[in-house]
Design a protein around this motif. Structure first.
Motif, mmCIF file in Angstrom:
data_model
loop_
_atom_site.group_PDB
_atom_site.id
_atom_site.type_symbol
_atom_site.label_atom_id
_atom_site.label_comp_id
_atom_site.label_asym_id
_atom_site.label_seq_id
_atom_site.Cartn_x
_atom_site.Cartn_y
_atom_site.Cartn_z
ATOM 1 N N THR A 53 4.050 3.745 -2.175
ATOM 2 C CA THR A 53 4.498 4.578 -3.284
ATOM 3 C C THR A 53 3.872 5.959 -3.167
ATOM 4 O O THR A 53 2.788 6.113 -2.607
ATOM 5 N N PRO A 54 4.567 6.956 -3.702
ATOM 6 C CA PRO A 54 4.045 8.326 -3.592
ATOM 7 C C PRO A 54 2.641 8.438 -4.194
ATOM 8 O O PRO A 54 2.357 7.876 -5.245
ATOM 9 N N GLY A 55 1.798 9.143 -3.502
ATOM 10 C CA GLY A 55 0.453 9.377 -4.012
ATOM 11 C C GLY A 55 -0.492 8.212 -3.864
ATOM 12 O O GLY A 55 -1.639 8.286 -4.296
ATOM 13 N N SER A 56 -0.031 7.123 -3.234
ATOM 14 C CA SER A 56 -0.897 5.943 -3.155
ATOM 15 C C SER A 56 -1.802 5.961 -1.931
ATOM 16 O O SER A 56 -2.658 5.102 -1.789
ATOM 17 N N TYR A 57 -1.630 6.954 -1.061
ATOM 18 C CA TYR A 57 -2.370 7.028 0.204
ATOM 19 C C TYR A 57 -2.122 5.780 1.053
ATOM 20 O O TYR A 57 -3.024 5.284 1.736
ATOM 21 N N PHE A 58 -0.924 5.256 0.986
ATOM 22 C CA PHE A 58 -0.546 4.079 1.775
ATOM 23 C C PHE A 58 -0.770 4.381 3.251
ATOM 24 O O PHE A 58 -0.255 5.374 3.772
ATOM 25 N N GLY A 59 -1.535 3.533 3.919
ATOM 26 C CA GLY A 59 -1.835 3.780 5.325
ATOM 27 C C GLY A 59 -3.156 4.480 5.563
ATOM 28 O O GLY A 59 -3.490 4.786 6.697
ATOM 29 N N TYR A 60 -3.890 4.707 4.515
ATOM 30 C CA TYR A 60 -5.221 5.329 4.659
ATOM 31 C C TYR A 60 -6.084 4.499 5.604
ATOM 32 O O TYR A 60 -6.861 5.024 6.385
ATOM 33 N N ALA A 61 -5.956 3.170 5.500
ATOM 34 C CA ALA A 61 -6.621 2.267 6.446
ATOM 35 C C ALA A 61 -5.605 1.220 6.871
ATOM 36 O O ALA A 61 -4.797 0.770 6.059
ATOM 37 N N VAL A 62 -5.616 0.858 8.131
ATOM 38 C CA VAL A 62 -4.749 -0.217 8.622
ATOM 39 C C VAL A 62 -5.570 -1.116 9.530
ATOM 40 O O VAL A 62 -6.507 -0.673 10.183
ATOM 41 N N GLU A 63 -5.224 -2.393 9.546
ATOM 42 C CA GLU A 63 -5.953 -3.341 10.378
ATOM 43 C C GLU A 63 -5.034 -4.493 10.735
ATOM 44 O O GLU A 63 -4.263 -4.976 9.903
ATOM 45 N N LEU A 64 -5.132 -4.938 11.978
ATOM 46 C CA LEU A 64 -4.375 -6.116 12.390
ATOM 47 C C LEU A 64 -5.118 -7.377 11.965
ATOM 48 O O LEU A 64 -6.348 -7.429 11.998
ATOM 49 N N HIS A 65 -4.349 -8.374 11.597
ATOM 50 C CA HIS A 65 -4.972 -9.628 11.192
ATOM 51 C C HIS A 65 -3.977 -10.749 11.459
ATOM 52 O O HIS A 65 -2.782 -10.499 11.628
ATOM 53 N N ARG A 66 -4.492 -11.977 11.505
ATOM 54 C CA ARG A 66 -3.607 -13.124 11.688
ATOM 55 C C ARG A 66 -4.104 -14.321 10.883
ATOM 56 O O ARG A 66 -5.295 -14.615 10.865
ATOM 57 N N GLU A 67 -3.177 -14.986 10.223
ATOM 58 C CA GLU A 67 -3.474 -16.250 9.532
ATOM 59 C C GLU A 67 -2.517 -17.290 10.102
ATOM 60 O O GLU A 67 -1.299 -17.138 9.994
ATOM 61 N N GLY A 68 -3.072 -18.355 10.680
ATOM 62 C CA GLY A 68 -2.217 -19.338 11.326
ATOM 63 C C GLY A 68 -1.430 -18.664 12.428
ATOM 64 O O GLY A 68 -2.009 -18.025 13.301
ATOM 65 N N ASP A 69 -0.120 -18.789 12.379
ATOM 66 C CA ASP A 69 0.689 -18.102 13.383
ATOM 67 C C ASP A 69 1.365 -16.869 12.800
ATOM 68 O O ASP A 69 2.326 -16.354 13.361
ATOM 69 N N GLU A 70 0.864 -16.422 11.686
ATOM 70 C CA GLU A 70 1.464 -15.261 11.028
ATOM 71 C C GLU A 70 0.645 -14.007 11.348
ATOM 72 O O GLU A 70 -0.522 -13.888 10.964
ATOM 73 N N ASN A 71 1.282 -13.099 12.067
ATOM 74 C CA ASN A 71 0.639 -11.818 12.345
ATOM 75 C C ASN A 71 0.931 -10.860 11.215
ATOM 76 O O ASN A 71 2.021 -10.870 10.641
ATOM 77 N N MET A 72 -0.030 -10.037 10.933
ATOM 78 C CA MET A 72 0.187 -9.076 9.848
ATOM 79 C C MET A 72 -0.619 -7.817 10.121
ATOM 80 O O MET A 72 -1.593 -7.819 10.859
ATOM 81 N N VAL A 73 -0.150 -6.769 9.500
ATOM 82 C CA VAL A 73 -0.965 -5.574 9.467
ATOM 83 C C VAL A 73 -1.379 -5.389 8.012
ATOM 84 O O VAL A 73 -0.558 -5.465 7.101
ATOM 85 N N LEU A 74 -2.672 -5.246 7.829
ATOM 86 C CA LEU A 74 -3.206 -5.021 6.491
ATOM 87 C C LEU A 74 -3.233 -3.523 6.254
ATOM 88 O O LEU A 74 -3.737 -2.764 7.092
#
Ligand SMILES: *[C@@H]1O[C@H](CO)[C@@H](O)[C@H](O)[C@H]1NC(C)=O
Ligand SMILES: *[C@@H]1O[C@H](CO)[C@@H](O)[C@H](O)[C@H]1NC(C)=O
Ligand SMILES: *[C@@H]1O[C@H](CO)[C@@H](O)[C@H](O)[C@H]1NC(C)=O
Length: 377
Positions: A53-74
């Protein structure tokens, strides 16, 4: 009191002052290397694009992670508006799916190969160097209170008081992918409550706390450290107008697929001797492995900054020792942190960026040795 950094222990890796000739050579080399290199790791043909959302600084920090076989970017959006009552832009963290066929192992900060070939960037690199747009220009008064009612030990075991709870998806950011699938990201809920009060007096301020400014994962099915470096705690002295408001910062340790979330506020202390340590902005930087974590706290002790190192097995932590020496003020130790066996000798080194370290504030990277008295535990 012992000086920190201990000269016997800390090895500053400062840049040599380069004269104009060296600068020109460096520039030419840099331009040549741009000319003959192609980026190889950015998928330009089918990018997956997430938007906050605007002004939320979305993407200020990103990190790869995995739970089980589910890959995600935090993804951290530290200025996102949450549903916490009375909290203005407390910040959110999202999990966004990454569906790839072959899952590469997530890098662990403890396993970079020694010296050559160049080690993969530790997982901290994406999150530990936060921008300086929210630097603490507003440390509030360090009024030393006349008394303290606390008898809690200073360096106690980590709190683990919170009960495990299931993540409750609330609002999702305005996210889109290149294939226009709607809102692929889920909110990870760390806290649903508003500010805390004692007998009608507000004692914390979560507005603008920047939750999600720092995110670091220990690897698949591991622990995720998420920080809010500008979480404010009021040193509450009988409703006194002199009560201090301190940017203590703090983090959450999340495990078990984000169902076990523990708050961790290491800089909250009623101990009078800690009063100048309080505005420590814990979690300005952080990194974590399967066994240990390290949290940088740039504001501690008049901006000298500090490192906290935690042991995930024993659930304890220690911190470096602060010194009463003006020369170290506003050096910002802990602005970035990392650890690993950098010399391949089987021993873990802890390193931190001190961007205003050294006499001319050129900045330095220092190594803190383990097993000696520079640790305060
Ligand atoms: C983790 O939690 C999410 C959301 O609750 C769920 O969809 C997913 O299946 C869980 N993954 C594992 C490995 O338990
Ligand atoms: C809490 O923080 C916000 C944002 O920094 C500020 O506007 C507000 O006045 C603060 N509230 C208190 C009680 O300090
Ligand atoms: C962490 O704690 C465990 C259990 O006390 C201990 O065996 C281990 O050596 C500690 N790790 C480090 C790096 O100190």
């Amino acid at each position: 009191m012992r000086l920190f950094p201990d000269p016997a222990c800390v090895q500053p890796w400062t840049r040599r002052p380069s004269n104009l000739f060296h600068l020109v050579i460096q520039l030419v080399l840099m331009m040549m290397s741009f000319a003959c290199n192609h980026a190889f790791n950015i998928d330009v043909s089918s990018p997956r694009i997430y938007r906050g959302t605007p002004g939320s600084y979305f993407g200020y920090a990103v990190e790869l992670h995995r739970e089980g076989d589910e890959n995600m970017v935090l993804v951290g959006a530290p200025r996102a508006q949450t549903e916490q009552p009375g909290v203005y832009r407390g910040g959110e963290v999202y999990r966004c799916p990454v569906n790839i066929h072959q899952e590469p192992p997530l890098p662990s900060p403890l396993s970079p190969p020694p010296l050559s070939p160049p080690p993969p960037p530790p997982s901290s690199s994406s999150s530990s160097s936060t921008s300086s747009s929210f630097r603490s220009s507003d440390w509030l008064l360090s009024t030393r209170p006349t008394s303290s009612s606390s008898d809690s030990p200073l360096f106690s075991e980590m709190v683990s008081s919170s009960t495990p709870r299931s993540p409750i998806p609330t609002t999702s950011p305005d996210t889109t992918t290149s294939s226009s699938s709607p809102s692929p990201c889920d909110t990870i809920v760390f806290d649903t409550s508003g500010n805390e009060f004692i007998e009608g007096d507000q004692i914390t301020n979560k507005s603008g706390q920047m939750l999600g400014a720092t995110i670091t994962s220990s690897g698949p099915d591991g622990t995720v450290l998420v920080c809010r470096p500008l979480y404010t705690w009021f040193y509450y002295v009988d409703s006194s107008p002199n009560t201090g408001r301190f940017l203590i910062g703090g983090c959450y340790l999340a495990s078990q697929n984000f169902t076990d979330i523990k708050p961790f506020n290491p800089c909250k202390s009623l101990e009078p001797s800690m009063i100048n340590y309080l505005p420590c902005e814990a979690g300005f930087s952080a990194t974590i492995s399967e066994t240990e974590w390290i949290i940088g706290s740039v504001g501690a002790f008049f901006g000298q900054g500090d490192l906290l190192v935690g042991n995930l097995t024993s659930n304890t932590y220690r911190r470096t020792e602060v010194v009463d020496d003006l020369a170290f003020d506003n050096n910002y130790r802990g602005h970035s942190v990392s650890f690993g066996d950098f010399f391949g000798d089987g021993e873990v080194e802890y390193v931190t960026g001190i961007p205003r370290g050294t006499v001319n504030h050129r900045g330095l990277v220092s190594r803190v040795c383990d097993g000696d008295t520079t640790w305060y535990s």
